[in-house]
Design a protein around this motif. Sequence first.
Motif, mmCIF file in Angstrom:
data_model
loop_
_atom_site.group_PDB
_atom_site.id
_atom_site.type_symbol
_atom_site.label_atom_id
_atom_site.label_comp_id
_atom_site.label_asym_id
_atom_site.label_seq_id
_atom_site.Cartn_x
_atom_site.Cartn_y
_atom_site.Cartn_z
ATOM 1 N N GLU A 195 31.399 148.964 -49.684
ATOM 2 C CA GLU A 195 30.291 148.700 -50.801
ATOM 3 C C GLU A 195 31.073 148.430 -52.118
ATOM 4 O O GLU A 195 30.584 147.699 -52.838
ATOM 5 C CB GLU A 195 29.715 150.176 -51.145
ATOM 6 N N GLN A 196 32.338 149.054 -52.348
ATOM 7 C CA GLN A 196 33.055 148.534 -53.232
ATOM 8 C C GLN A 196 33.249 146.910 -53.455
ATOM 9 O O GLN A 196 33.306 146.619 -54.402
ATOM 10 C CB GLN A 196 34.265 149.356 -53.618
ATOM 11 N N GLN A 197 33.577 146.514 -52.380
ATOM 12 C CA GLN A 197 33.818 145.154 -52.376
ATOM 13 C C GLN A 197 32.700 144.510 -52.642
ATOM 14 O O GLN A 197 32.659 143.422 -53.554
ATOM 15 C CB GLN A 197 34.552 144.801 -50.925
ATOM 16 N N ARG A 202 32.369 138.139 -56.570
ATOM 17 C CA ARG A 202 32.570 137.035 -57.746
ATOM 18 C C ARG A 202 33.661 137.662 -58.873
ATOM 19 O O ARG A 202 33.718 137.153 -59.954
ATOM 20 C CB ARG A 202 31.554 136.526 -58.333
ATOM 21 N N ARG A 203 34.362 139.020 -58.278
ATOM 22 C CA ARG A 203 35.117 139.413 -59.357
ATOM 23 C C ARG A 203 36.440 139.611 -58.701
ATOM 24 O O ARG A 203 36.727 140.836 -58.163
ATOM 25 C CB ARG A 203 34.537 140.849 -59.859
ATOM 26 N N GLU A 204 37.214 138.748 -58.474
ATOM 27 C CA GLU A 204 38.456 138.681 -57.461
ATOM 28 C C GLU A 204 39.781 138.894 -58.286
ATOM 29 O O GLU A 204 40.833 139.288 -57.727
ATOM 30 C CB GLU A 204 38.599 137.325 -56.941
ATOM 31 N N VAL A 205 39.875 138.724 -59.621
ATOM 32 C CA VAL A 205 41.065 138.731 -60.100
ATOM 33 C C VAL A 205 41.931 140.036 -60.044
ATOM 34 O O VAL A 205 43.084 140.165 -59.710
ATOM 35 C CB VAL A 205 40.991 138.448 -61.885
ATOM 36 N N ASP A 206 41.190 141.353 -60.095
ATOM 37 C CA ASP A 206 42.019 142.435 -59.992
ATOM 38 C C ASP A 206 41.984 142.986 -58.749
ATOM 39 O O ASP A 206 41.814 144.368 -58.499
ATOM 40 C CB ASP A 206 41.284 143.631 -61.099
#
Length: 923
Positions: A195-197, A202-206
Amino acid sequence: MTERYGDNTRTTDRYQNDAERKLASFAPIRGEINMPAPAPTAADADPEETREWLEALEAVVKQHGKARGVYLLSQLEEQARQLDILTHALPYSSYRNTISLEQQAVHPGDIALEERITAILRWNALAMVVRANEAYGELGGHVASYASAAEIFEVGFNHFFRGDREGHDGDLVFFQPHSAPGVYARAHLEGRLSEQQLAHFRREVDGHGLCSYPHPWLMPEFWQVPTGSMGIGPINAIYQARFMRYLEHRGLVPASARRVWGVFGDGEMDEPESIGALTLAAREQLDNLTFIINCNLQRLDGPVRGNGQIIQELEGLFTGAGWNVIKVLWGSDWDALFARDTHHALLRRFAETTDGQYQTLGANDGAYNQAHFFQLDPELRALVAHMSLADIDALKRGGHDMRKLYAAFSAARAHRGQPTVILAKTKKGYGMGGTGESRMTSHQQKKLDVATLRSFRDRFALPLTDAQIADLSFIKPPEDSAEVRYLRARRAELGGYLPARGAEAPAIALPPLQNYAGFALQADGKEMSTTMAAVRLLTNLLRDKSLGPRIVPIVADEARTFGMANLFRQIGIYSPSGQLYEPEDAGSLLSYREARDGQLLEEGITEAGALSSWVAAATAYSVHGLRLLPFYIFYSMFGFQRVGDLIWAAADQRSRGFLIGATAGKTTLGGEGLQHQDGSSHVVAATVPNCRAYDPAFAGELAVILDHGARSIMQRSEDVFYYITVSNENYAQPSLSAELAAQVIQGLYRYAQVIAPQPAGALRLLGSGAILREVIAAAALLQSDWNVSCEVWSATSFSELAREAAQVARWNRLHPSLEPKVSHLQQCLAGATPVVAASDYVRAYPQLIAAYLSADFTALGTDGFGRSDTRASLRRFFEVDRKHIVIAALDALARHGALERSLVASALARYGIDAELPAPWTR
Ligand SMILES: Cc1ncc(C[n+]2csc(CCOP(=O)(O)OP(=O)(O)O)c2C)c(N)n1
Ligand SMILES: [Mg+2]
């Protein structure tokens, strides 16, 4: 030989449609969809007679069956041809499902449960996008595309897409890119993504994030193929399916039931790449390939063909290209209407309805559809008289009906001898209600108000409270729920989860460099071009027992240009049907030999196709668990410039192999002129992060680079590919000392030192490719004519030098308290001695290193339009010949006070250089 387009390969379905086609009228919009127009027909002069003919035909079909009807029509058609009154046959069938109810394979699953699962996936995908945009606004994402594709995906996932049971035997599935949220939502239900993924869409940087579209570079264990750039998916899919056959025919993989599936958009089919290879797929009888085109009739801004019918147009296109076409237009609830519609009023009305109108009908309710569709024709009005407005509203398009889709997928899988395209009619934003269903703005809709979300819940009977709706909670049925158990059982039966990317394959032994490259390393002044050397290296490697069979040489249509004609006979040209003719040059050493197990891929004049073949070979380690070494050899101008985006996609999917830009160099490809002479590919190549690009001057350098690359691919498993330019200028090749190999790979080594007896100045000259020879000659002139000493450096790769220098500069910047590192570039060119660099590419190429030098730097290059002339004239024109290099060198020394400026003027006069000519890049 099979007659590919003859009646004998056509399915019964097509016959039936041909019969039906003649019963339906398409006249009102035929012209608008660019189909062949019928002969101009006068108004019906004798309606009575017309009716008799039609009724007679109908009676025959009723009494003796469809086949008899088709036979009569074919006889009539023949007669009409003889009477010269038959102008055109329509390349498409009537606007109905290809598979009749009687022929429809029975859906074997639990449809109610599958629909429940699909509803959950729809919601989770929607929640993922809406959440991301509520929280961050700027992230973007799409809801409407997956909403239209959900049933297509689910039928595939539950019944057809085979997983990797053996590690590398799964199907390859190309997913519509902006439907990625749906694929993530499914992987979440399967327990593969947390679920966290999902919350980090679209938030890949971290880390932990999910990429916007399928990108193997960013999710290397998940996505197999990138599809985000429209058109790349379809052409890559065709060539992947073709490459599966190539490997089977060459005995490298056993024959199997593996398939390639591609779900693409109807708007996407406008890309030339999408349709450019359709005939190849048919010609090579790729029945392991299925396209499913999600025909929601819309693209981003509006309808795909507002004034026409995209489905009919695509049917004509694919039929003409030789594909098996299955249309899935209407859901099961239409079947009863069709059964009662004996006069084909529905078909007539469908044919008269444009896609723009279908969209408006789709956006509106039953009352609107009643008034603007059924009421327009008295027969239709009667046909639906028993139905409530709610019933009319509930009539589904075929692409949302699991039964119809299942039958189509199943027929596609069973079809032999042709690839199949399923044209599935859907609604963009299906279920999104007033804000997003079939709206012009559907594509961009990513923020939905609470009322819309609630009606979405109600429509799909989702187990969500109002509070959960407001929170955009994901739905995750427990492990022992019917949904999760079903979904897992289906995937277990199909061999595992998809998409899933494999990354490993057994390493392959390589011969020692000296064994196959001695001629290049100890060239000893022998004359040859680097293209000749490349072909000879390739030929030698092909002879190696272990590596040879793993090499995949690819050309478009220039093997002779590159001196590769010897390979025709040696390894054969791949052709699934072998060679059905006596080649004109049979018996000659270079005979054009086609063979079913041929190794060379001779693609014809399609750089996009050749590149797609290269991608298939360059990703075989992942797709097939098989390490291959592909070499695609092409006119360098028609590589990065022509198919740059395909190369970018190749990089994304971690392709491993060689791209050989032959006949390279703007001034070295003398006579060919403006559209052939490449001065920019190295600049573009430098921007592709996992592309290692080299511009070697000598055969020895080339051998070292090739060997290094082959080992990185076949043994070290590095996700890199190599771009090497070679040229066809013959010149004396020096031997290369073994100690220099590492520096050749780093991109720079000192080739020579030319000391003037009483030097008036000193500088460093750098050159790459064929222009290195001008640099060497310039050093001699500087010594003899101007008493200047020079170091001559061979720059095998300005881009590799710059990359490492940038790494070192960054490290130093971020580690201010530690001892600074020194890059190879700075080690070679330390100090303040001026540097002049020249290449056969634009100045921006050598300038890649400028920022990392402490010395004065002058770059010479070939900016501007090429043109036809001799090499010497072109080098003079572009000011990269030895004389202009000398001028640049003297100017650099004069600017530093090492020489009098008057010396530059003397040199201009001595070499007859016209200083008043306009710059080459302005001409
Ligand atoms: C080469 C390229 N051009 C433009 C886009 C931007 N784009 C993404 S989706 C889309 C519309 C796609 O329409 P369609 O193929 O019909 O798919 P649908 O969403 O309707 O299912 C566009 C223009 C892109 N991704 N790639
Ligand atoms: Mg579309």
